[in-house]
Design an enzyme around this catalytic site. Structure first.
Site, PDB file in Angstrom:
ATOM      1  N   HIS A  10      18.171  58.387 111.624  1.00 25.32           N
ATOM      2  CA  HIS A  10      19.066  58.474 110.572  1.00 25.32           C
ATOM      3  C   HIS A  10      18.845  56.984 109.753  1.00 25.32           C
ATOM      4  O   HIS A  10      20.022  56.452 109.535  1.00 25.32           O
ATOM      5  CB  HIS A  10      20.413  58.971 110.923  1.00 25.32           C
ATOM      6  N   ASP A  49      14.407  63.543 112.082  1.00 31.55           N
ATOM      7  CA  ASP A  49      15.405  62.845 111.313  1.00 31.55           C
ATOM      8  C   ASP A  49      15.082  61.257 111.557  1.00 31.55           C
ATOM      9  O   ASP A  49      16.198  60.610 111.838  1.00 31.55           O
ATOM     10  CB  ASP A  49      16.922  63.221 111.790  1.00 31.55           C
ATOM     11  N   ASN A  84      15.884  68.340 110.002  1.00 34.86           N
ATOM     12  CA  ASN A  84      16.401  69.097 108.955  1.00 34.86           C
ATOM     13  C   ASN A  84      16.887  67.946 107.890  1.00 34.86           C
ATOM     14  O   ASN A  84      17.201  68.423 106.579  1.00 34.86           O
ATOM     15  CB  ASN A  84      17.563  69.934 109.398  1.00 34.86           C
ATOM     16  N   HIS A  85      17.232  66.735 108.169  1.00 32.86           N
ATOM     17  CA  HIS A  85      17.723  66.051 107.244  1.00 32.86           C
ATOM     18  C   HIS A  85      16.622  65.344 106.172  1.00 32.86           C
ATOM     19  O   HIS A  85      16.711  64.999 105.147  1.00 32.86           O
ATOM     20  CB  HIS A  85      18.659  64.557 107.925  1.00 32.86           C
ATOM     21  N   HIS A 169      12.175  69.697 116.410  1.00 32.37           N
ATOM     22  CA  HIS A 169      13.682  69.248 115.788  1.00 32.37           C
ATOM     23  C   HIS A 169      14.415  70.465 115.864  1.00 32.37           C
ATOM     24  O   HIS A 169      14.654  71.158 114.756  1.00 32.37           O
ATOM     25  CB  HIS A 169      13.534  68.405 114.726  1.00 32.37           C
ATOM     26  N   HIS A 201      17.745  66.773 117.413  1.00 31.65           N
ATOM     27  CA  HIS A 201      18.672  67.581 116.557  1.00 31.65           C
ATOM     28  C   HIS A 201      19.917  67.564 117.234  1.00 31.65           C
ATOM     29  O   HIS A 201      20.995  67.340 116.462  1.00 31.65           O
ATOM     30  CB  HIS A 201      18.192  69.204 116.469  1.00 31.65           C
TER      31      HIS A 201
END
Length: 443
Positions: A10, A49, A84-85, A169, A201
């Site tokens: 992130h 991510d 997903n991000h 993920h 995830h």
């Protein structure tokens, strides 16, 4: 064979709208890279991510390049899938930019083949499955997918080697069901064969064993939300301190996972309760005194009276790096009221009169009821003495209220006259109407 399993980095996440939090995430990624290099890892997998957003800022991309270069210098190949991000609907993402710089290899289904020292492409109909190869180990994977997409993609991720790593993920039901409340996209039975399952995830570190193999989640590299707090503080009658979630990555040796912890900024999950405001503030200051000055505190304060949250926030801002304080009023418990039946308060005759009050009986029925009751002695037969008179008086009062009789003096006078008439005639006269029987004049 040894490799590092990293997930949910992130990069670029300015948690609590604080730019320095993005620096914390970048720092954690760098520390993990240093430890992976020190451990002499043969390769690295990043299970989604890497970025917090699909369009990372130039600063965030620069941070990714600087850390990934540490692996490049040591000739340690990196294999990654989009999460997903940071996945995008476009053909090209930030991952492909890093791939073009030789810093990582993007696994999964691609429109065009990719080949390199540690990469192969397998044609499947009109697409290519790009996979990693290090010695005799295959590294397969694909970007974050929906549940229905996985039904078509997973059968394509079958290894051709006896030693393989599957990088995804996604949330696996059996792991999620342990102690997490979140949706899942697949179950263990959906997974293709592999020697090790490198997942991302889920932000909490999890290692789930089945059939002698591991489905592993290293968790996020930094504390993404309050569920990942490093310290849990509960203070009601007494102060209770608990350790929270560890942060780090997984070092895999011969397909057996070992969690490697790193130090991160402290995040305190605090709940304090006291009936009085004075007691609550005293407890809060005590907890603040124990906190790391560079830590983050998210506190929920509970009391019967309102608390000056703004003032306490100002105090906390001087004791820790960042604080969020919320107030919740303690509501008084409502006592349960026992509802009794009407039969516990009224006689059978009174209950029948209540039916009249509710409009459930016609006048003829009421007339027959009252005549029958009084001709048979009515309430006078139920008990003797003063109690009998009380029952009779209460009954008369209810009837008087129903029909709105005149004043008691007039009513007594009319009854006296009727009594004299009865004595003179020595014969009971049948009342013509209920109102006549009760001695109430019709208007």
């Amino acid at each position: 064979m040894k490799f590092a399993h990293i997930a949910d980095v992130h990069l670029g996440y300015e948690q609590y709208n604080q730019p320095w939090r993005a620096e914390d995430f970048a720092k954690a990624f760098k520390v993990i890279a240093e430890k992976a290099v020190e451990s002499n890892a043969d390769f690295v997998v990043i299970a989604g991510d890497l970025f917090h957003r699909s369009l990372p800022s130039p600063r965030t991309i620069k941070e990714a390049v600087e850390t990934l270069w540490m692996f490049r210098k040591e000739n340690i190949p990196v294999f990654a899938v989009e999460g997903n991000h940071d996945k995008t609907s476009r053909d090209i993402s930030a991952y492909h930019l890093l791939e073009s710089l030789g810093l990582l290899n993007v696994l999964g289904l691609r429109r065009n083949p990719v080949r390199g020292e540690n990469v192969e492409s397998l044609r499947i109909q009109n697409v290519y499955l790009v996979k990693g190869v290090v010695d005799d180990v295959e590294i397969l994977g694909d970007r974050h997918r929906s549940k229905w997409q996985l039904e078509k993609v997973l059968p394509l991720l079958k290894p051709q080697s006896d030693k393989s790593v599957l990088v995804l993920h996604q949330a696996v039901k059996e792991v999620v069901d342990i102690d997490l409340d979140m949706a899942y996209e697949l179950t263990i039975n959906d997974l293709p064969e592999a020697s090790y399952y490198a997942f991302g995830h889920i932000h909490l570190p999890k290692i789930y064993e089945f059939d002698g193999k591991a489905i592993a989640y290293p968790g996020s590299v930094e504390r993404y939300d309050l569920r990942e707090a490093s310290k849990i503080v509960r203070y009601r009658d007494e102060l209770v301190l608990k350790d929270g979630i560890r942060k780090g990555f997984i070092l895999v040796k011969n397909f057996r996972p070992e969690f490697v912890e790193i130090e991160t900024r402290e995040l305190y999950d605090v709940e304090i309760e006291d009936e009085s405001v004075e007691g609550l503030e005293k407890k809060f200051l005590e907890v603040l005194g124990r906190a790391d000055k560079e830590g983050i505190m998210v506190a929920k304060l509970k009391s019967s009276d309102a608390v000056d949250v703004r003032r306490l926030s100002e105090v906390a801002a001087k004791r820790v790096r960042y604080a969020e304080i919320r107030f919740e009023r303690i509501l008084e418990e409502i006592e349960e009221v026992e509802i009794k039946q009407e039969s516990e308060f009224f006689t059978e005759f009174e209950l029948k009169l209540l039916e009249l009050l509710r409009g459930e009986m016609d006048e003829d029925e009421v007339y027959s009821l009252v005549v029958e009751h009084y001709l048979s002695g009515g309430a006078l037969k139920q008990e003797e003495g003063a109690e009998e008179r009380v029952v009779e008086e209460e009954t008369e009062k209810k009837v008087e209220e129903q029909f709105k009789g005149d004043e008691e003096a007039d009513e007594a006078e009319r009854r006296a006259e009727e009594t004299e008439k009865a004595k003179s005639t020595k014969k009971a006269r049948k009342p013509k109407t209920l109102l006549d029987f009760l001695g109430v004049e019709e208007e």
